[in-house]
Write a protein that holds these residues in place. Sequence first.
Motif, short mmCIF file in Angstrom:
data_model
loop_
_atom_site.label_atom_id
_atom_site.label_comp_id
_atom_site.label_asym_id
_atom_site.label_seq_id
_atom_site.Cartn_x
_atom_site.Cartn_y
_atom_site.Cartn_z
N ALA A 179 26.99 47.00 -8.44
CA ALA A 179 26.29 47.10 -7.15
C ALA A 179 26.65 45.98 -6.19
O ALA A 179 26.32 46.04 -5.01
CB ALA A 179 24.78 47.14 -7.37
N GLN A 180 27.33 44.94 -6.70
CA GLN A 180 27.78 43.87 -5.80
C GLN A 180 28.84 44.35 -4.81
O GLN A 180 29.02 43.73 -3.76
CB GLN A 180 28.38 42.70 -6.60
CG GLN A 180 27.35 41.80 -7.25
CD GLN A 180 28.01 40.62 -7.95
OE1 GLN A 180 29.16 40.72 -8.41
NE2 GLN A 180 27.31 39.51 -8.04
N ILE A 181 29.52 45.43 -5.12
CA ILE A 181 30.62 45.89 -4.26
C ILE A 181 30.14 46.04 -2.82
O ILE A 181 30.70 45.46 -1.90
CB ILE A 181 31.22 47.23 -4.76
CG1 ILE A 181 31.83 47.07 -6.15
CG2 ILE A 181 32.30 47.72 -3.79
CD1 ILE A 181 32.15 48.39 -6.82
N ALA A 182 29.07 46.80 -2.62
CA ALA A 182 28.57 47.03 -1.26
C ALA A 182 27.97 45.76 -0.68
O ALA A 182 28.14 45.46 0.49
CB ALA A 182 27.53 48.14 -1.25
N SER A 183 27.25 45.01 -1.51
CA SER A 183 26.53 43.87 -0.97
C SER A 183 27.47 42.76 -0.50
O SER A 183 27.10 41.94 0.33
CB SER A 183 25.56 43.32 -2.02
OG SER A 183 24.51 44.23 -2.19
N HIS A 184 28.68 42.73 -1.03
CA HIS A 184 29.61 41.68 -0.62
C HIS A 184 30.63 42.15 0.41
O HIS A 184 31.18 41.35 1.13
CB HIS A 184 30.33 41.11 -1.86
CG HIS A 184 29.45 40.21 -2.67
ND1 HIS A 184 29.62 38.84 -2.72
CD2 HIS A 184 28.37 40.48 -3.44
CE1 HIS A 184 28.68 38.31 -3.51
NE2 HIS A 184 27.92 39.28 -3.96
N HIS A 185 30.89 43.46 0.44
CA HIS A 185 31.95 43.94 1.33
C HIS A 185 31.52 45.06 2.27
O HIS A 185 32.25 45.41 3.18
CB HIS A 185 33.14 44.45 0.50
CG HIS A 185 33.77 43.40 -0.35
ND1 HIS A 185 34.44 42.32 0.18
CD2 HIS A 185 33.81 43.25 -1.70
CE1 HIS A 185 34.89 41.56 -0.81
NE2 HIS A 185 34.51 42.09 -1.95
N GLY A 186 30.33 45.62 2.04
CA GLY A 186 29.91 46.76 2.85
C GLY A 186 29.44 46.36 4.24
O GLY A 186 29.16 45.20 4.51
N ARG A 187 29.35 47.36 5.12
CA ARG A 187 28.83 47.13 6.48
C ARG A 187 27.43 47.71 6.56
O ARG A 187 27.16 48.76 5.99
CB ARG A 187 29.72 47.84 7.50
CG ARG A 187 31.14 47.33 7.55
CD ARG A 187 31.97 48.14 8.53
NE ARG A 187 32.12 49.53 8.09
CZ ARG A 187 32.59 50.50 8.85
NH1 ARG A 187 32.90 50.25 10.11
NH2 ARG A 187 32.73 51.72 8.39
N GLY A 188 26.56 47.04 7.30
CA GLY A 188 25.24 47.60 7.55
C GLY A 188 24.48 47.96 6.28
O GLY A 188 23.98 49.06 6.15
N VAL A 189 24.42 47.03 5.33
CA VAL A 189 23.78 47.30 4.05
C VAL A 189 22.32 46.81 4.08
O VAL A 189 22.05 45.66 4.42
CB VAL A 189 24.53 46.60 2.89
CG1 VAL A 189 23.87 46.94 1.56
CG2 VAL A 189 25.99 47.03 2.88
N ALA A 190 21.40 47.70 3.70
CA ALA A 190 19.98 47.34 3.65
C ALA A 190 19.42 47.73 2.28
O ALA A 190 19.63 48.86 1.82
CB ALA A 190 19.20 48.03 4.76
#
Length: 241
Positions: free
Chosen positions: A218-229
């Motif tokens: 789940a770190q993938i989105a939190s470190h590289h994603g845009r507009g993550v909530a």
Amino acid sequence: MSVHWYTSPDASAAAEACAHHVVSILEEVLSGQEFATLAVSGGSTPRLLFEKLAKSKFHWDHVHLFWVDERCVPPTDPASNFKLADDYLIRPAHIPQRHVHRVVGEMAPKAAAARYAEEIREFFGLDNEELPHFDVVHRGMGPDAHTASLFPGEPLIDDREGIASAVFVPKFNQWRVTLLPGALLAAKHTVFLVAGADKAEAVRAVFKEEYDPKKYPAQIASHHGRGVAWFLDQPAAALMD
């Protein structure tokens, strides 16, 4: 790292806050274009989200629905992520069937993944190398920090080029079809809805441990994603202080 997290007292309140956020994004998208795209996940917590979304005053006629992942079962199987969304969102919210792009889980896993990737390519008008840009991707997370059907140690976590793939999950002795990291990261907005004390350690690890997506997918989105909530209930957020 453009990530925000919000804590609510319980799972129902977290789902309400998440639903409000999703609807506000979809409304903003539809103010500038004819259709919006939403990819949803399965599991226990999403049922709450689907119920809140279905009860909102939002008009779903211009939303196309996709899936983040799916178990390789028929659409009537209780384990089907499609069935969950159909029961609690699609039918209650009267989402047009022609806007529903399910994974055909009753097919052989690799064929189902190829068919799903091709349907996404056709819908978005993509060339072979391009990735889709979903307006909103809704994801959950397991106690082991897996997200979509990308579990710790899964080699596909390194795949940034494919759209979807079949994946065998030894933990459940089950084939699934999942969107791949490249497609997940290309989303314009990502929302995580995570509830329960059993998720608290995974939540802490995703935010506070060194970046190691093979260990904490789940770190993938939190470190590289845009507009993550992230929308958490109090038990899931217990170790975030």
